[in-house]
Design a protein around this motif. Structure first.
Motif, PDB file in Angstrom:
ATOM      1  N   ALA A  47       0.850  -1.200   0.000  1.00 47.78           N
ATOM      2  CA  ALA A  47       0.000   0.000   0.000  1.00 47.78           C
ATOM      3  C   ALA A  47       0.877   1.238   0.000  1.00 47.78           C
ATOM      4  CB  ALA A  47      -0.933  -0.012   1.216  1.00 47.78           C
ATOM      5  N   TYR A  48       1.935   1.205  -0.817  1.00 47.41           N
ATOM      6  CA  TYR A  48       2.906   2.289  -0.810  1.00 47.41           C
ATOM      7  C   TYR A  48       3.390   2.543  -2.245  1.00 47.41           C
ATOM      8  CZ  TYR A  48       6.773   5.046   1.230  1.00 47.41           C
ATOM      9  OH  TYR A  48       7.639   6.054   1.603  1.00 47.41           O
ATOM     10  N   PRO A  49       2.462   2.956  -3.129  1.00 45.37           N
ATOM     11  CA  PRO A  49       2.846   3.170  -4.523  1.00 45.37           C
ATOM     12  C   PRO A  49       3.843   4.320  -4.660  1.00 45.37           C
ATOM     13  CG  PRO A  49       0.646   4.053  -4.087  1.00 45.37           C
ATOM     14  CD  PRO A  49       1.061   3.287  -2.866  1.00 45.37           C
ATOM     15  N   PRO A  50       4.772   4.248  -5.625  1.00 42.61           N
ATOM     16  CA  PRO A  50       4.913   3.194  -6.641  1.00 42.61           C
ATOM     17  C   PRO A  50       5.825   2.052  -6.196  1.00 42.61           C
ATOM     18  CG  PRO A  50       6.457   4.930  -7.101  1.00 42.61           C
ATOM     19  CD  PRO A  50       5.708   5.359  -5.853  1.00 42.61           C
ATOM     20  N   PHE A  51       6.193   2.039  -4.914  1.00 45.09           N
ATOM     21  CA  PHE A  51       7.121   1.010  -4.448  1.00 45.09           C
ATOM     22  C   PHE A  51       6.454  -0.345  -4.273  1.00 45.09           C
ATOM     23  CE2 PHE A  51       8.932   5.072  -3.160  1.00 45.09           C
ATOM     24  CZ  PHE A  51      10.202   4.965  -3.698  1.00 45.09           C
ATOM     25  N   ALA A  52       5.219  -0.347  -3.790  1.00 42.45           N
ATOM     26  CA  ALA A  52       4.462  -1.591  -3.663  1.00 42.45           C
ATOM     27  C   ALA A  52       2.978  -1.264  -3.614  1.00 42.45           C
ATOM     28  CB  ALA A  52       4.885  -2.362  -2.417  1.00 42.45           C
ATOM     29  N   PHE A  53       2.191  -1.970  -4.442  1.00 43.81           N
ATOM     30  CA  PHE A  53       0.762  -1.715  -4.517  1.00 43.81           C
ATOM     31  C   PHE A  53       0.080  -2.951  -5.104  1.00 43.81           C
ATOM     32  CE2 PHE A  53       2.903  -0.124  -8.279  1.00 43.81           C
ATOM     33  CZ  PHE A  53       2.154  -0.638  -9.324  1.00 43.81           C
ATOM     34  N   LYS A  54      -1.259  -2.957  -5.069  1.00 45.44           N
ATOM     35  CA  LYS A  54      -2.028  -4.069  -5.626  1.00 45.44           C
ATOM     36  C   LYS A  54      -2.584  -3.669  -6.991  1.00 45.44           C
ATOM     37  CE  LYS A  54      -2.768  -7.408  -3.294  1.00 45.44           C
ATOM     38  NZ  LYS A  54      -3.514  -7.572  -2.037  1.00 45.44           N
ATOM     39  N   THR A  55      -2.467  -4.575  -7.946  1.00 44.54           N
ATOM     40  CA  THR A  55      -3.045  -4.345  -9.267  1.00 44.54           C
ATOM     41  C   THR A  55      -4.546  -4.633  -9.225  1.00 44.54           C
ATOM     42  OG1 THR A  55      -2.604  -6.617  -9.956  1.00 44.54           O
ATOM     43  CG2 THR A  55      -0.870  -4.987 -10.368  1.00 44.54           C
ATOM     44  N   ALA A  56      -5.225  -4.363 -10.342  1.00 47.37           N
ATOM     45  CA  ALA A  56      -6.672  -4.577 -10.397  1.00 47.37           C
ATOM     46  C   ALA A  56      -7.057  -6.027 -10.137  1.00 47.37           C
ATOM     47  CB  ALA A  56      -7.204  -4.128 -11.763  1.00 47.37           C
ATOM     48  N   ASP A  57      -6.165  -6.951 -10.477  1.00 46.16           N
ATOM     49  CA  ASP A  57      -6.462  -8.369 -10.249  1.00 46.16           C
ATOM     50  C   ASP A  57      -5.921  -8.881  -8.914  1.00 46.16           C
ATOM     51  OD1 ASP A  57      -3.801  -8.288 -10.908  1.00 46.16           O
ATOM     52  OD2 ASP A  57      -3.911  -9.763 -12.517  1.00 46.16           O
ATOM     53  N   GLY A  58      -5.523  -7.937  -8.037  1.00 43.09           N
ATOM     54  CA  GLY A  58      -5.136  -8.322  -6.688  1.00 43.09           C
ATOM     55  C   GLY A  58      -3.702  -8.761  -6.503  1.00 43.09           C
ATOM     56  N   LYS A  59      -2.872  -8.613  -7.516  1.00 40.69           N
ATOM     57  CA  LYS A  59      -1.473  -9.019  -7.414  1.00 40.69           C
ATOM     58  C   LYS A  59      -0.602  -7.863  -6.918  1.00 40.69           C
ATOM     59  CE  LYS A  59      -1.813 -12.502 -11.056  1.00 40.69           C
ATOM     60  NZ  LYS A  59      -1.321 -12.948 -12.393  1.00 40.69           N
ATOM     61  N   ILE A  60       0.499  -8.215  -6.252  1.00 42.87           N
ATOM     62  CA  ILE A  60       1.437  -7.194  -5.784  1.00 42.87           C
ATOM     63  C   ILE A  60       2.304  -6.744  -6.955  1.00 42.87           C
ATOM     64  CG2 ILE A  60       3.287  -6.659  -4.151  1.00 42.87           C
ATOM     65  CD1 ILE A  60       2.274  -8.930  -2.395  1.00 42.87           C
ATOM     66  N   ALA A  61       2.569  -5.457  -7.018  1.00 37.32           N
ATOM     67  CA  ALA A  61       3.447  -4.897  -8.048  1.00 37.32           C
ATOM     68  C   ALA A  61       4.207  -3.736  -7.425  1.00 37.32           C
ATOM     69  CB  ALA A  61       2.629  -4.430  -9.255  1.00 37.32           C
ATOM     70  N   GLY A  62       5.145  -3.170  -8.197  1.00 36.45           N
ATOM     71  CA  GLY A  62       5.868  -1.996  -7.735  1.00 36.45           C
ATOM     72  C   GLY A  62       7.373  -2.176  -7.733  1.00 36.45           C
ATOM     73  N   PHE A  63       8.065  -1.077  -7.479  1.00 37.10           N
ATOM     74  CA  PHE A  63       9.529  -1.067  -7.504  1.00 37.10           C
ATOM     75  C   PHE A  63      10.112  -2.045  -6.494  1.00 37.10           C
ATOM     76  CE2 PHE A  63      13.557   0.663  -5.877  1.00 37.10           C
ATOM     77  CZ  PHE A  63      14.302   0.729  -7.046  1.00 37.10           C
ATOM     78  N   ASP A  64       9.651  -2.001  -5.242  1.00 37.15           N
ATOM     79  CA  ASP A  64      10.174  -2.911  -4.227  1.00 37.15           C
ATOM     80  C   ASP A  64       9.978  -4.367  -4.640  1.00 37.15           C
ATOM     81  OD1 ASP A  64      10.991  -0.857  -2.578  1.00 37.15           O
ATOM     82  OD2 ASP A  64       9.377  -1.080  -1.125  1.00 37.15           O
ATOM     83  N   TYR A  65       8.782  -4.668  -5.113  1.00 34.74           N
ATOM     84  CA  TYR A  65       8.446  -6.042  -5.504  1.00 34.74           C
ATOM     85  C   TYR A  65       9.338  -6.513  -6.656  1.00 34.74           C
ATOM     86  CZ  TYR A  65       5.524  -9.919  -7.227  1.00 34.74           C
ATOM     87  OH  TYR A  65       5.055 -11.142  -7.642  1.00 34.74           O
ATOM     88  N   ASP A  66       9.508  -5.676  -7.665  1.00 38.78           N
ATOM     89  CA  ASP A  66      10.332  -6.063  -8.809  1.00 38.78           C
ATOM     90  C   ASP A  66      11.808  -6.187  -8.435  1.00 38.78           C
ATOM     91  OD1 ASP A  66       8.057  -6.086 -10.310  1.00 38.78           O
ATOM     92  OD2 ASP A  66       8.506  -4.277 -11.469  1.00 38.78           O
ATOM     93  N   ILE A  67      12.295  -5.268  -7.597  1.00 44.64           N
ATOM     94  CA  ILE A  67      13.684  -5.366  -7.141  1.00 44.64           C
ATOM     95  C   ILE A  67      13.880  -6.659  -6.345  1.00 44.64           C
ATOM     96  CG2 ILE A  67      15.340  -4.409  -5.467  1.00 44.64           C
ATOM     97  CD1 ILE A  67      15.462  -2.968  -8.120  1.00 44.64           C
ATOM     98  N   GLY A  68      12.931  -6.982  -5.484  1.00 46.83           N
ATOM     99  CA  GLY A  68      13.022  -8.219  -4.712  1.00 46.83           C
ATOM    100  C   GLY A  68      13.086  -9.442  -5.594  1.00 46.83           C
ATOM    101  N   ASN A  69      12.275  -9.477  -6.631  1.00 52.33           N
ATOM    102  CA  ASN A  69      12.296 -10.625  -7.539  1.00 52.33           C
ATOM    103  C   ASN A  69      13.615 -10.720  -8.299  1.00 52.33           C
ATOM    104  OD1 ASN A  69       9.753 -11.697  -6.918  1.00 52.33           O
ATOM    105  ND2 ASN A  69       8.725 -10.258  -8.287  1.00 52.33           N
ATOM    106  N   GLU A  70      14.190  -9.576  -8.655  1.00 45.55           N
ATOM    107  CA  GLU A  70      15.499  -9.592  -9.319  1.00 45.55           C
ATOM    108  C   GLU A  70      16.585 -10.088  -8.358  1.00 45.55           C
ATOM    109  OE1 GLU A  70      16.248  -9.327 -12.341  1.00 45.55           O
ATOM    110  OE2 GLU A  70      14.461  -8.399 -13.221  1.00 45.55           O
ATOM    111  N   LEU A  71      16.496  -9.688  -7.091  1.00 47.17           N
ATOM    112  CA  LEU A  71      17.476 -10.149  -6.103  1.00 47.17           C
ATOM    113  C   LEU A  71      17.355 -11.653  -5.887  1.00 47.17           C
ATOM    114  CD1 LEU A  71      17.214  -7.275  -3.451  1.00 47.17           C
ATOM    115  CD2 LEU A  71      19.051  -7.644  -5.114  1.00 47.17           C
ATOM    116  N   CYS A  72      16.131 -12.158  -5.804  1.00 43.26           N
ATOM    117  CA  CYS A  72      15.940 -13.603  -5.643  1.00 43.26           C
ATOM    118  C   CYS A  72      16.483 -14.363  -6.848  1.00 43.26           C
ATOM    119  CB  CYS A  72      14.457 -13.919  -5.444  1.00 43.26           C
ATOM    120  SG  CYS A  72      13.837 -13.506  -3.799  1.00 43.26           S
ATOM    121  N   ALA A  73      16.233 -13.839  -8.047  1.00 42.00           N
ATOM    122  CA  ALA A  73      16.758 -14.489  -9.253  1.00 42.00           C
ATOM    123  C   ALA A  73      18.280 -14.507  -9.222  1.00 42.00           C
ATOM    124  CB  ALA A  73      16.259 -13.764 -10.508  1.00 42.00           C
ATOM    125  N   GLN A  74      18.883 -13.426  -8.785  1.00 42.72           N
ATOM    126  CA  GLN A  74      20.341 -13.350  -8.689  1.00 42.72           C
ATOM    127  C   GLN A  74      20.872 -14.355  -7.672  1.00 42.72           C
ATOM    128  OE1 GLN A  74      22.380 -11.399 -10.621  1.00 42.72           O
ATOM    129  NE2 GLN A  74      24.102 -12.457  -9.630  1.00 42.72           N
TER     130      GLN A  74
END
Length: 258
Positions: free
Chosen positions: A33-60
């Motif tokens: 609940a902190y756009p644009p770093f983290a927020f919910k899309t219309a279909d209820g999924k998490i999105a945002g800068f924090d979320y995407d950075i986290g996924n890149e870190l996990c992939a790394q």
């Protein structure tokens, strides 16, 4: 290959498969609940800068991200009781928080600002906001600053579970100002239809005593292994262009800071 050797090879292969499958995920706490770093899309999924950075870190790090959504003030308690392994939610690295958790290095650093009706003039917040209602997010660095500096100066500090709630009360006239991260104010409020007629006012809020050294990823006290892996991953995505790719999705300027 004889039968014994073949059986051995198959056993090793099967064991390897199970070993990979059993690799634990990295459970990451986040407030969506902190756009644009983290927020919910219309279909209820998490999105945002924090979320995407986290996924890149996990992939790394070659681990699976398992995201655990919570309100901001419950993130550190969940970390301490092992409901999550890390917190990646625009959490500032402060001396106060370092008493109870450890952090990775920063992954961005932006100042705080006040948002008020256009035309408002704030030179000295402790003087010019006296008697006014200023909203902050509960348990945030802005809450800590306001409690220490604004409340003693006669400012009425109003605390909310999320900045979205604070912005709604600003629109409704129930508070006079919101003190929050400049990017969250700009992207999550001023650039929306509701932000018309409001503006950033006053000085930057960046005193390291309250606002720390940028946003980092919190881990349990003494969990040096996870912190070191996260630090290495942050360095890697900064070097290989993945950080820049994520940043470009949300900002047209560098938020990493100095």
């Amino acid at each position: 290959m004889n039968k014994i050797a073949l059986f051995g090879a198959l056993a090793l292969s099967t064991f390897g498969t199970f070993a990979v499958a059993a690799e634990p995920a990295l459970r990451i706490g986040i407030e969506a609940a902190y756009p644009p770093f983290a927020f919910k899309t219309a279909d209820g999924k998490i999105a945002g800068f924090d979320y995407d950075i986290g996924n890149e870190l996990c992939a790394q790090m070659q681990v699976k991200c398992q995201w655990v959504e919570q309100e901001f003030d419950g993130l550190i308690p969940s970390l301490k009781v092992r409901k999550v392994d890390a917190v990646l939610s625009s959490m500032s690295i402060t001396e106060d928080r370092l008493k109870s958790v450890d952090f990775s290095k920063k992954y961005y650093h932006t100042p705080g600002k006040l948002v008020m009706k256009e035309g408002s003039q704030i030179q000295d917040p402790g003087v010019d906001l006296k008697g006014k209602k200023v909203a902050v997010q509960r348990a945030s660095t802005y809450d800590r600053y306001a409690s220490a500096e604004l409340t003693p100066a006669g400012v009425n500090v109003v605390r909310y579970g999320s900045n979205n709630e604070a912005f709604l009360d600003l629109l409704a006239g129930r508070v006079d100002a919101v003190l929050a991260d400049v990017v969250n104010i700009d992207e999550g409020f001023l650039k929306t239809d509701g932000g018309k007629g409001f503006a950033l006012v006053g000085p930057d809020f960046n005193d390291p005593r309250y606002f720390g050294r940028g946003a980092g990823i919190a881990v349990r006290k003494g969990d040096a292994a996870t912190a070191e892996k996260l630090n290495a991953a942050i360095d890697a995505i900064r070097s290989n262009g993945k950080y820049a790719e994520v940043q470009a999705k949300y900002f047209d300027y560098d938020i990493y800071g100095q």
